[in-house]
Design a protein around this motif. Structure first.
Motif, PDB file in Angstrom:
ATOM      1  N   LEU A  40      64.259 179.294  12.357  1.00 32.99           N
ATOM      2  CA  LEU A  40      65.270 179.682  13.594  1.00 32.99           C
ATOM      3  C   LEU A  40      66.011 180.888  13.084  1.00 32.99           C
ATOM      4  O   LEU A  40      66.447 181.050  11.685  1.00 32.99           O
ATOM      5  CB  LEU A  40      66.183 178.246  13.556  1.00 32.99           C
ATOM      6  N   PHE A  41      66.328 181.790  14.055  1.00 32.79           N
ATOM      7  CA  PHE A  41      67.107 182.929  13.586  1.00 32.79           C
ATOM      8  C   PHE A  41      66.047 183.909  12.718  1.00 32.79           C
ATOM      9  O   PHE A  41      66.561 184.324  11.465  1.00 32.79           O
ATOM     10  CB  PHE A  41      68.602 182.770  12.962  1.00 32.79           C
ATOM     11  N   LEU A 110      66.977 177.535   8.817  1.00 28.26           N
ATOM     12  CA  LEU A 110      68.019 177.908   9.651  1.00 28.26           C
ATOM     13  C   LEU A 110      68.874 178.980   8.934  1.00 28.26           C
ATOM     14  O   LEU A 110      68.988 178.836   7.828  1.00 28.26           O
ATOM     15  CB  LEU A 110      69.004 176.759   9.768  1.00 28.26           C
ATOM     16  N   ASP A 111      68.864 180.362   9.363  1.00 28.94           N
ATOM     17  CA  ASP A 111      69.311 181.487   8.772  1.00 28.94           C
ATOM     18  C   ASP A 111      70.295 182.174   9.975  1.00 28.94           C
ATOM     19  O   ASP A 111      69.858 183.300  10.261  1.00 28.94           O
ATOM     20  CB  ASP A 111      68.286 182.159   8.280  1.00 28.94           C
ATOM     21  N   ILE A 138      64.817 170.561   5.638  1.00 29.06           N
ATOM     22  CA  ILE A 138      65.880 171.374   6.274  1.00 29.06           C
ATOM     23  C   ILE A 138      66.370 172.435   5.225  1.00 29.06           C
ATOM     24  O   ILE A 138      67.280 171.982   4.387  1.00 29.06           O
ATOM     25  CB  ILE A 138      66.621 170.982   6.983  1.00 29.06           C
ATOM     26  N   ILE A 139      65.940 173.655   5.486  1.00 32.81           N
ATOM     27  CA  ILE A 139      66.553 174.727   4.517  1.00 32.81           C
ATOM     28  C   ILE A 139      67.492 175.619   5.283  1.00 32.81           C
ATOM     29  O   ILE A 139      67.247 176.302   6.341  1.00 32.81           O
ATOM     30  CB  ILE A 139      65.465 175.711   3.847  1.00 32.81           C
ATOM     31  N   ILE A 140      68.817 175.720   4.624  1.00 36.59           N
ATOM     32  CA  ILE A 140      69.869 176.432   5.356  1.00 36.59           C
ATOM     33  C   ILE A 140      70.436 177.555   4.532  1.00 36.59           C
ATOM     34  O   ILE A 140      70.564 177.391   3.295  1.00 36.59           O
ATOM     35  CB  ILE A 140      70.869 175.302   5.620  1.00 36.59           C
ATOM     36  N   SER A 165      74.739 184.550  -0.948  1.00 39.76           N
ATOM     37  CA  SER A 165      73.725 183.931  -0.337  1.00 39.76           C
ATOM     38  C   SER A 165      73.993 182.451  -1.074  1.00 39.76           C
ATOM     39  O   SER A 165      74.072 182.131  -2.247  1.00 39.76           O
ATOM     40  CB  SER A 165      72.455 184.062  -0.246  1.00 39.76           C
ATOM     41  N   LYS A 166      74.219 181.355  -0.101  1.00 36.34           N
ATOM     42  CA  LYS A 166      73.958 179.711  -0.679  1.00 36.34           C
ATOM     43  C   LYS A 166      72.870 179.176   0.246  1.00 36.34           C
ATOM     44  O   LYS A 166      72.820 179.531   1.499  1.00 36.34           O
ATOM     45  CB  LYS A 166      75.376 179.190   0.045  1.00 36.34           C
ATOM     46  N   ILE A 167      71.998 178.564  -0.340  1.00 39.36           N
ATOM     47  CA  ILE A 167      70.792 177.922   0.074  1.00 39.36           C
ATOM     48  C   ILE A 167      70.935 176.366   0.119  1.00 39.36           C
ATOM     49  O   ILE A 167      71.227 175.952  -1.098  1.00 39.36           O
ATOM     50  CB  ILE A 167      69.570 178.531  -0.523  1.00 39.36           C
ATOM     51  N   LEU A 168      70.897 175.652   1.091  1.00 42.38           N
ATOM     52  CA  LEU A 168      70.959 174.297   1.010  1.00 42.38           C
ATOM     53  C   LEU A 168      69.603 173.874   1.401  1.00 42.38           C
ATOM     54  O   LEU A 168      69.087 173.902   2.348  1.00 42.38           O
ATOM     55  CB  LEU A 168      72.059 173.828   2.133  1.00 42.38           C
ATOM     56  N   PHE A 169      68.990 172.995   0.417  1.00 39.06           N
ATOM     57  CA  PHE A 169      67.771 172.046   0.866  1.00 39.06           C
ATOM     58  C   PHE A 169      68.388 170.908   1.398  1.00 39.06           C
ATOM     59  O   PHE A 169      68.999 170.146   0.353  1.00 39.06           O
ATOM     60  CB  PHE A 169      66.949 172.159  -0.616  1.00 39.06           C
ATOM     61  N   SER A 170      67.815 170.176   2.274  1.00 40.78           N
ATOM     62  CA  SER A 170      68.203 169.231   2.892  1.00 40.78           C
ATOM     63  C   SER A 170      67.453 168.240   3.761  1.00 40.78           C
ATOM     64  O   SER A 170      66.298 168.906   3.965  1.00 40.78           O
ATOM     65  CB  SER A 170      69.785 169.295   3.453  1.00 40.78           C
ATOM     66  N   LYS A 171      67.677 167.189   3.920  1.00 46.58           N
ATOM     67  CA  LYS A 171      66.954 166.247   4.846  1.00 46.58           C
ATOM     68  C   LYS A 171      67.814 165.562   5.853  1.00 46.58           C
ATOM     69  O   LYS A 171      69.032 165.240   5.345  1.00 46.58           O
ATOM     70  CB  LYS A 171      66.006 165.514   4.150  1.00 46.58           C
ATOM     71  N   LEU A 172      67.246 165.112   6.898  1.00 46.01           N
ATOM     72  CA  LEU A 172      68.263 164.328   7.910  1.00 46.01           C
ATOM     73  C   LEU A 172      68.313 162.954   7.277  1.00 46.01           C
ATOM     74  O   LEU A 172      67.697 162.372   6.535  1.00 46.01           O
ATOM     75  CB  LEU A 172      67.643 164.046   9.216  1.00 46.01           C
TER      76      LEU A 172
END
Length: 173
Positions: A40-41, A110-111, A138-140, A165-172
Motif C-alpha cells: 500500500l502506498f 503500509l508506507d 503487517i509492516i508499517i 524512519s520507524k518500522i513496526l512489525f505487527s499482526k492483527l
C-alpha cells in the motif's frame, strides 16, 4: 525515482533492514516463498518488487500518484513481472473498492506519507475486509516522531528505528 518533493522513496538501508529482519528475526521471521503481498502506498514498487525477487508469488500494488505509477509500470514491464502483479491506480484508502474481500495476504506493507494521520482507519479497513489473518505480517513505515497510537487491532512484535524512519512489525489481534 520521481524528481519532486511529494514522494518519499523507501531508503535502501531501511528496505534491506526489513528483509534482514524477515529472514533472521526470531520475533518476526517470515518466509516470502509463495507468499501474497499487499503493498500500500507502493510508490515505484521497490518493496513489492523486492518481495518478488525473494520468492513471493504475487504482489498487489496500490499507488495513486501519476509520476510514481509511470515508474512502477515501467519497473513491472522491464522486469517481466506482469503475471505476478496487480496494480490499482488508486488511493490505498479506497481499499474496499478493490474487491479484495477475503483474499488473505501473507504480508501487508503500509508506507503512507509521514504527514498522513489516517493509518488506523486503514488498519480497520484491513480487519473489516478480512484480507489479513492471524499469520499475516503487517509492516508499517512511519516517521519515528509520529504519535499514531497504532490501532488497538495490532500486536506490535518489533519496532526498529533507522534515521527518521520507524518500522513496526505487527499482526492483527
Amino acid at each position: 525515482i520521481p524528481l519532486d518533493k511529494s514522494t518519499r522513496p523507501l531508503r535502501d538501508i531501511v528496505r534491506e533492514s526489513i528483509f534482514n529482519i524477515l529472514d533472521h528475526s526470531s520475533k518476526v521471521s517470515k518466509n516470502l516463498n509463495n507468499s501474497k503481498v499487499l503493498d500500500l502506498f507502493s510508490g515505484t514498487g521497490s518493496f513489492g518488487i523486492e518481495c518478488l525477487s525473494r520468492g513471493a508469488k504475487e504482489v498487489v500494488f496500490f499507488e495513486n500518484y501519476s509520476n510514481s505509477i509511470k515508474i512502477l509500470k515501467n519497473n513491472i514491464f522491464n522486469l517481466k513481472l506482469e503475471n505476478k502483479t496487480k496494480l490499482y491506480e488508486s488511493n490505498a484508502y479506497y481499499l474496499k473498492e478493490a474487491n479484495l474481500k477475503n483474499e488473505i495476504f501473507d504480508v501487508i506493507f503500509l508506507d503512507p506519507p509521514f504527514k498522513d494521520k489516517e493509518i488506523n482507519n486503514l488498519i480497520n479497513q484491513i480487519k473489516i475486509l478480512k484480507i489479513a489473518d492471524i499469520d499475516t505480517l503487517i509492516i508499517i513505515h512511519r516517521n519515528k516522531k509520529s504519535k499514531d497510537n497504532i490501532s488497538k487491532f495490532l500486536n506490535v512484535l518489533d519496532e526498529k528505528n533507522y534515521g527518521l524512519s520507524k518500522i513496526l512489525f505487527s499482526k492483527l489481534i
